[in-house]
Design an enzyme around this catalytic site. Structure first.
Site, PDB file in Angstrom:
ATOM      1  N   ASN A   1       0.826  -1.315   0.019  1.00 26.42           N
ATOM      2  CA  ASN A   1       0.028  -0.044   0.024  1.00 26.42           C
ATOM      3  C   ASN A   1       0.832   1.272   0.046  1.00 26.42           C
ATOM      4  OD1 ASN A   1      -1.680   2.127   0.927  1.00 26.42           O
ATOM      5  ND2 ASN A   1      -3.087   0.788   1.562  1.00 26.42           N
TER       6      ASN A   1
ATOM      7  N   LYS B   1      -0.035   4.087   2.796  1.00 28.76           N
ATOM      8  CA  LYS B   1       0.783   3.742   3.906  1.00 28.76           C
ATOM      9  C   LYS B   1       2.164   3.759   4.225  1.00 28.76           C
ATOM     10  CE  LYS B   1      -1.329   0.098   5.965  1.00 28.76           C
ATOM     11  NZ  LYS B   1      -1.772  -1.295   6.512  1.00 28.76           N
TER      12      LYS B   1
ATOM     13  N   ASP C   1      -1.005  -3.492  11.293  1.00 30.29           N
ATOM     14  CA  ASP C   1      -2.414  -3.828  10.815  1.00 30.29           C
ATOM     15  C   ASP C   1      -3.160  -2.902  11.592  1.00 30.29           C
ATOM     16  OD1 ASP C   1      -3.974  -5.807   9.381  1.00 30.29           O
ATOM     17  OD2 ASP C   1      -4.736  -6.399  11.333  1.00 30.29           O
TER      18      ASP C   1
ATOM     19  N   PHE D   1      -6.917   8.074   2.618  1.00 30.67           N
ATOM     20  CA  PHE D   1      -7.267   6.752   1.855  1.00 30.67           C
ATOM     21  C   PHE D   1      -8.058   6.031   2.978  1.00 30.67           C
ATOM     22  CE2 PHE D   1      -3.296   5.969   4.166  1.00 30.67           C
ATOM     23  CZ  PHE D   1      -3.229   4.620   4.572  1.00 30.67           C
TER      24      PHE D   1
ATOM     25  N   ASP E   1     -10.831   7.490   5.720  1.00 31.78           N
ATOM     26  CA  ASP E   1     -10.625   9.035   5.987  1.00 31.78           C
ATOM     27  C   ASP E   1     -11.670   9.869   5.667  1.00 31.78           C
ATOM     28  OD1 ASP E   1      -8.181   8.070   6.998  1.00 31.78           O
ATOM     29  OD2 ASP E   1      -6.874   8.959   5.504  1.00 31.78           O
TER      30      ASP E   1
ATOM     31  N   LYS F   1      -2.509  15.265   9.755  1.00 38.55           N
ATOM     32  CA  LYS F   1      -2.910  13.927  10.045  1.00 38.55           C
ATOM     33  C   LYS F   1      -1.850  13.064  10.814  1.00 38.55           C
ATOM     34  CE  LYS F   1      -4.583   9.603   7.886  1.00 38.55           C
ATOM     35  NZ  LYS F   1      -4.490   8.825   6.647  1.00 38.55           N
TER      36      LYS F   1
ATOM     37  N   HIS G   1      -3.525   7.262  14.279  1.00 39.97           N
ATOM     38  CA  HIS G   1      -3.438   6.136  15.033  1.00 39.97           C
ATOM     39  C   HIS G   1      -2.053   5.592  14.599  1.00 39.97           C
ATOM     40  CE1 HIS G   1      -5.141   5.327  10.979  1.00 39.97           C
ATOM     41  NE2 HIS G   1      -5.160   4.023  11.267  1.00 39.97           N
ATOM     42  N   ARG G   2      -1.553   5.672  13.294  1.00 38.74           N
ATOM     43  CA  ARG G   2      -0.410   5.099  12.866  1.00 38.74           C
ATOM     44  C   ARG G   2       0.614   5.846  13.522  1.00 38.74           C
ATOM     45  NH1 ARG G   2      -1.991   4.470   8.223  1.00 38.74           N
ATOM     46  NH2 ARG G   2      -2.491   2.163   8.605  1.00 38.74           N
TER      47      ARG G   2
END
Length: 204
Positions: free
Chosen positions: A18, A21, A76, A160, A163, A183, A188-189
Site C-alpha cells: 500500500n 501507508k 495492521d 485513503f 478517512d 494527520k 493512530h499510525r
C-alpha cells in the site's frame, strides 16, 4: 542456498504494498531511515488469518522477515465503530468483500449505520498495531489509537480508506480534509510509531 542480500544501515522494509501507508510511515519516521515496501518485489502474499490487529501484523512481519536481512515493520490497522460492535475492525480493508476497494468499503459502512436508529451514537476509532521483526522473530510491538466519529457522508479528497468519513475528536474536518502533516501528528499510525521510534532508534 542463495544468500539473503545485506541491506544498508537503518533500512526498514514495510510489509505492505500500500503506497499510501508506506508514504505515511516514511514521513513520520523521517529521512534518517531508508524506507521501502513490497511493491515490485517477489515476496509471497501473507494471508491475514488473525482475529486481532496484533496477530495479523505479526504474521506479516515474521513471514517477510524470514526472507530478507532487513528489519521488517508491519502494521495492521482499521476502523472500530462502537455501534457496529467494533466492525469493520480487522476486516476494514475488505469490509465490502474486495481487498482495498475504499469506495465500496465506505458505502457499506454508511449503509450499515443507516439501518440503525437515527439517534445512534457514531463514535469510532482508528486503531493501529505495529510489529517489528527480524530473521523470523517478532522483536517488539506497539499500539496507537485516535478517537472520533463517523459522519453522514464523505468529505475530503485526501488520505485513503475511511478517512473521508472519520472526524477525529476536537476537529470539524475529516482525516481526508486535513493536510498530511496535520494527520501525521494525530493519526493512530503516528501514535503507534511515536511509541516505536525510541526502540527503533536504539536497535535498528
Amino acid at each position: 542456498m542463495q544468500k539473503k542480500p545485506m541491506p544498508p544501515a537503518k533500512s526498514i522494509l514495510i510489509a505492505t504494498g500500500n503506497a499510501h501507508k508506506t508514504e505515511e510511515i516514511s514521513a513520520i519516521l523521517g529521512t534518517e531511515y531508508s524506507v521501502e515496501d513490497l511493491a515490485g518485489k517477489k515476496f509471497p502474499k501473507v494471508a491475514e488469518t488473525g482475529t486481532t490487529f496484533l496477530e495479523n501484523a505479526t504474521l506479516k512481519a515474521v513471514e517477510i522477515s524470514k526472507l530478507t536481512e532487513q528489519w521488517v515493520l508491519s502494521d495492521d490497522s482499521g476502523l472500530e465503530v462502537d455501534a457496529l460492535h467494533g466492525e469493520p475492525g480487522v476486516y476494514s480493508s475488505r469490509y465490502a468483500g474486495e481487498e482495498g476497494n475504499d469506495s465500496a468499503n465506505n458505502a457499506k459502512l454508511l449503509d450499515e449505520l443507516s439501518k440503525l436508529p437515527a439517534d445512534t451514537s457514531r463514535t469510532a476509532r482508528f486503531r493501529c498495531v505495529i510489529v517489528i521483526a527480524k530473521n523470523g522473530e517478532r522483536l517488539a510491538h506497539f499500539s496507537g489509537a485516535v478517537e472520533g466519529k463517523i459522519i453522514q457522508q464523505r468529505h475530503g479528497e485526501g488520505g485513503f480508506g475511511y478517512d473521508p468519513l472519520f472526524m477525529p475528536d476536537g476537529f470539524n474536518q475529516t482525516f481526508a480534509q486535513l493536510t498530511a502533516e496535520q494527520k501525521n501528528t494525530l493519526s493512530h499510525r503516528s501514535r503507534a510509531l511515536e511509541l516505536a521510534q525510541p526502540w527503533i532508534a536504539e536497535n535498528v
